[in-house]
Write an enzyme that holds these catalytic residues in place. Structure first.
Site: not given
Ligand code: IMP
Ligand code: MG
Length: 177
Positions: A102, A130, A158, A164
């Site tokens: 993300d 994303k 989740d 989940r």
């Molecule tokens: P980042 O550090 O923002 O890239 O976050 C990544 C992590 O956040 C992912 O591995 C997920 O565990 C969680 N995450 C990000 N987007 C979502 C979502 O839409 N639903 C649930 N968990 C999310």
């Protein structure tokens, strides 16, 4: 029965097809005689990794790392990693399996920690990429689905620990709660 948390976004059939494709790509890049070690991030990747690894019809080993940064629907910005202390990947060919890429914050920290352990190679496989919230640009080598920035639940994903165990992936809609 558990009520649907929002709109069905990736069905069981779509998830299965994406996993077949990801497994074929990884098997192509890592023929059976090549070393392969998988690092699975918990908790979100539990079902994804279990289903993907059983499609990799070849010898492999794996480790689990717990990574977290989310509180509710917002990335907290602080990345917590747990389980790295036992991992020895020096000289090994490593593929990280994560649920969602993300902002990139979590994986930027995890990948940096793993690079410091001198793997021979380090690749990244994510179920969902994303594109709408990127803060650290990270390229995933294997991507199941690409989408903008909707918040998803189900199939390991989740909202505050809930949903989940749903077998399919939904866009979380707080208004239906
Ligand atoms: P980042 O550090 O923002 O890239 O976050 C990544 C992590 O956040 C992912 O591995 C997920 O565990 C969680 N995450 C990000 N987007 C979502 C979502 O839409 N639903 C649930 N968990 C999310
Ligand atoms: Mg995750």
């Amino acid at each position: 029965m558990q009520p649907a948390p929002g709109k069905l976004t990736f069905s069981k059939q779509q998830i299965d097809a994406a996993l077949d494709q990801l497994a074929a790509e990884i098997m192509h890049d890592f023929p059976a005689q090549k070393d392969l070690h998988i690092i699975i991030t918990l908790q979100g990747s539990l079902f994804f990794a279990a289903d993907l690894l059983r499609r990799l019809d070849r010898p492999l080993t794996y480790d689990l790392v717990r990574a977290s940064s989310y509180i509710g629907r917002m990335s907290s910005g602080a990345v917590l990693l747990d389980g790295l202390e036992h991992i020895d990947i020096t000289g090994r060919q490593v593929v990280v399996v994560d649920d969602i890429l993300d902002t990139g914050l979590t994986l930027s920290v995890l990948l940096q920690e793993l690079y410091m352990r001198h793997p021979l190679s380090l690749r990244l496989c994510v179920l969902i990429r994303k594109t709408g919230n990127i803060k650290v640009p990270i390229t995933a080598d294997y991507v199941g689905f690409t989408m903008d920035k909707e918040f998803l639940v189900g199939y390991g994903l989740d909202h505050n620990g809930q949903y989940r165990n749903l077998p399919e992936i939904y866009t979380y809609d707080p208004l239906t709660k």
